[in-house]
Each structure stands twice: as C-alpha cells, then as structure tokens.
Scaffold this motif. Structure first.
Motif, short mmCIF file in Angstrom:
data_model
loop_
_atom_site.label_atom_id
_atom_site.label_comp_id
_atom_site.label_asym_id
_atom_site.label_seq_id
_atom_site.Cartn_x
_atom_site.Cartn_y
_atom_site.Cartn_z
N ASN A 184 1.02 1.92 10.86
CA ASN A 184 -0.12 1.53 11.92
C ASN A 184 -1.33 1.23 10.77
N TYR A 187 -0.88 -1.90 9.02
CA TYR A 187 -0.86 -2.93 9.69
C TYR A 187 -2.39 -3.33 9.92
N ALA A 198 1.78 -7.06 2.31
CA ALA A 198 2.21 -5.77 2.88
C ALA A 198 2.74 -4.45 2.10
N VAL A 228 5.70 -4.26 9.31
CA VAL A 228 4.10 -4.38 9.52
C VAL A 228 3.92 -5.76 9.09
N GLU A 229 4.23 -6.33 8.30
CA GLU A 229 4.26 -7.83 8.05
C GLU A 229 4.64 -8.72 9.04
N ALA A 232 1.75 -8.68 11.64
CA ALA A 232 0.48 -9.40 11.13
C ALA A 232 0.88 -11.08 11.06
#
Length: 395
Positions: A184, A187, A198, A228-229, A232
């Motif tokens: 988190n 991100y 990332a 997370v990438e 995004a």
C-alpha cells in the motif's frame, strides 16, 4: 544464406504478430526459419530434431515461450543443443522471476525498457547477456487515409488490469512482516511520484520499516508485490480516459475490464471490449489520435505508440526518458517538427485542452501524423528491430 533461426508462436496473438514480423524480415535477410507452434509442440519438436542437424544461430522467443524447455534428462534444451536463446521480454522482468532464475547458461534476455535491463543485471546476474531492444511497430499493407476522412477522434486500446488484480495478489500470510502495508505504501508512492519504478517504491517502503533483505529475498518480495504497478497503471489509464470524457471528447475504447469504471456508461464513451491485435491496427487506421499510457515504462516505449504513428494517426502518450530522447513533441516544438504529443501523467487537464485544440486543426494534426509516420518507418518498425538483432547479436 545467413543461417538458421527458430521461432515459437501460438499462445498470444499480441506476441505472435511480433514474431511474424521478425520472421518476415529475417527471411528477406536470407535466414532459414523454423516456426514451431506451441499448440502442436510434438510435431514442432520432431521438425526441430531434423532442423538442428546443421548449425542454428539462435532461437528467438517472446516472454519466455519455450525459454525453459527441458529434455527427458531434465536439462535445458538450448544448453544441450548449444543454441543461444534470445528471450525478448514485453513486460517487466519481475513478472517472470521463476523463468529467469532458471535461464539457460547461453541465454540472451532483451528488455523494452532500460530500467528493466538494470533490474535484470541486479537480480539475475547469472544471465550472461542482457540488453535493450525497443518495441517495434507494425505497418499494414495500405496507405493511411487523410486525417480529415477518419471517423474516430480518439482511440485507446488497452485493458484495465485493476479488475483482475485478485488473480495476481499473493498469499500475505507467507511473509514475516506486513507485506500488504508495504504494498500500500509503495502504491501511494507511485501515484504521487510517477517517475519512480515499482521496484524502487517497494524496496524503499521495506527500508522505511527497517526491513533489509538480500537481493535474492528482495527479488522474491518484489515479484510477489508487483501488482502495485498494475494498480498504478490502471489508476492513470482511468484518469486519462475520464479526463478526456469530462472535457467533452468522444473516446473509442477497446480492452477488457473497463466495465468497473464509474464512467463506463458515459455518453461520450464507445467501449467495445477486447478485439484482436490485428483489429486494433485496423482501428488505428481510422483514428485521428491514438491515446496511450505506458505500462509504467519509465525508459522505453510501447507498441501502441509506434503502431499509431505507422497508421498515420497522431500518437498521444505519457513521456519516458527514451521517448523524450527519441521524439520531438508538440507543443514543445511546432507542428512542422513535431512527431507526436508527449504529456506528463500529472498534467492531464492541460492535455485535454491540447487535444481539443488539435482536433479543430486537421492541418496541424496531419503535419504531426506525417512527421511521426516518417520517423516510425525510418527507425521504429519490427523490420528495424530485426536488423538491430542481426547486427548486434547474430553476425
């Protein structure tokens, strides 16, 4: 006759279309090509047994297809045959940790982003040759129609991975620390600092919690948290499309996952779901502007950009180090010199106004489109990439 090459196809149409473009060029150069379809692997391997009776220069694969093929004795086929395997990655290496860990000793791994190349060198030092091979574009065998005759103002072709994120989420209980909190934090860093990769965001989030890992351990954690990438990327894809719609622009959208967006039923949005890679190329030939956001590539490009340029449309994409070095962007330079439109992810509202203004000036659009197409034909087709492979690796 230059020699012999092996290609593998048959899993993803988006990759097969790249392979076929390389195959066409290598045949023109004078190579004897064996194309093996994974869907009929037994037949392909039988042909391979005959093909390798005389020396083969290399196997060329995309995204690890057949990269880790083993013989009955459990040894890597390319090592045993003494044939270098050139593996061209269309995605970040952290998506393929297991395959790269088991890379053959005669592997060559090429990346479409220089940051990915740096990642390989750090986390997979056993791979003997790593390099940078920019994306290539594809030309349809037809002359592009004038901008004024095109019925699609804005085209975006790409999926929204946020919808499918649960499919790549790890089991968080495997970690001795709060990996979800780390993810988190990473991100949020990507959303606020769009220049950061990332892997850097994840590593710095770990260090901020006092968690220091070996490179091998860190490589594993990054591979587990790389979603997370995707988040995004999805965030800024949604923002781009929504910004265009709010500005009163009509967007033709192709790709999976967009039904979860709050603007899915917007009157200015024409969403058609997923279409084939070939159909995307055809749609680009009917588009004035091809929109793109990178898959978080910070020092590379994407085939959507180059395909749009080759289709005679104006490519509008977020910037990267490579893009800024390689192309002239409007309005930083005038239309006589501009080859496309680059924007920063944090500056989408001004971009919407630029797009609106351009659509009112078909002559300016045409000039940029013509410049971009000339540049892409000269330097950024898969034929160019085949020649670069020939000169850099196969001579």
């Amino acid at each position: 006759m230059e020699g012999k090459l092996i290609f593998f196809t048959g899993v993803y149409d988006t990759l097969d279309i790249f392979s076929e473009a390389l195959i066409r060029t290598f045949r023109k150069i004078g190579y004897d090509i064996l194309e093996i379809t994974i869907n009929d692997l037994a037949d392909g391997l039988s042909k391979l047994a005959q093909f390798v009776h005389t020396p083969v220069k290399a196997a060329v694969v995309f995204n690890n297809l057949a990269f880790n093929l083993q013989l009955n004795n459990g040894k890597n086929m390319w090592e045993e045959l003494g044939i270098p395997c050139i593996n061209i990655l269309m995605d970040h290496p952290f998506c393929y940790r297991d395959a790269l860990e088991q890379a053959p000793s005669n592997a060559v791994v090429l990346c479409i982003d220089k940051k990915h190349m740096e990642y390989l060198r750090r986390f997979f030092p056993h791979i003997p040759i790593v390099g940078f091979l920019p994306h290539g574009g594809l030309c349809l065998d037809q002359e592009p129609m004038p901008i004024e005759q095109r019925e699609i103002d804005l085209l975006y072709a790409g999926g929204l991975s946020r919808k499918f994120i649960d499919n790549v989420m790890p089991d968080f209980t495997q970690f001795a620390f709060d990996a979800k909190e780390v993810a988190n934090t990473a991100y949020e860093r990507l959303i606020t600092d769009t220049e950061v990769t990332a892997e850097i965001a994840i590593e710095e989030a770990l260090l901020a919690k006092g968690i220091r890992l070996t490179d091998q351990e860190l490589s594993y954690v990054i591979s587990q948290l790389h979603y997370v990438e995707l988040l995004a990327t999805s965030y800024y894809r949604e923002k781009l499309i929504h910004t265009m719609l709010k500005a009163g622009l009509r967007v033709h959208l192709y790709g999976e996952g967009w039904d979860i967006c709050e603007f899915a039923n917007h009157p200015n949005l024409v969403w058609k779901g997923r279409i084939s890679a070939q159909e995307v190329l055809e749609k680009m030939h009917h588009s004035k502007i091809v929109l793109n956001t990178m898959t978080w590539f910070k020092d590379g490009t994407h085939d959507r950009v180059l395909n749009g340029m080759l289709a005679g449309a104006v490519a509008v994409t977020d910037e990267s180090i490579y893009m800024l070095e390689e192309f002239q962007s409007y309005p930083q330079v005038n239309a006589e010199s501009a080859e496309l439109v680059l924007f920063h992810l944090k500056e989408m509202e001004p971009l919407a106004q630029t797009v609106k203004d351009l659509l009112k000036q078909p002559g300016v659009l045409q000039q940029i489109a013509d410049n971009g197409r000339k540049k892409a034909i000269r330097s950024h087709t898969w034929e160019n990439r085949a020649n670069e492979l020939q000169e850099g690796l196969l001579t």
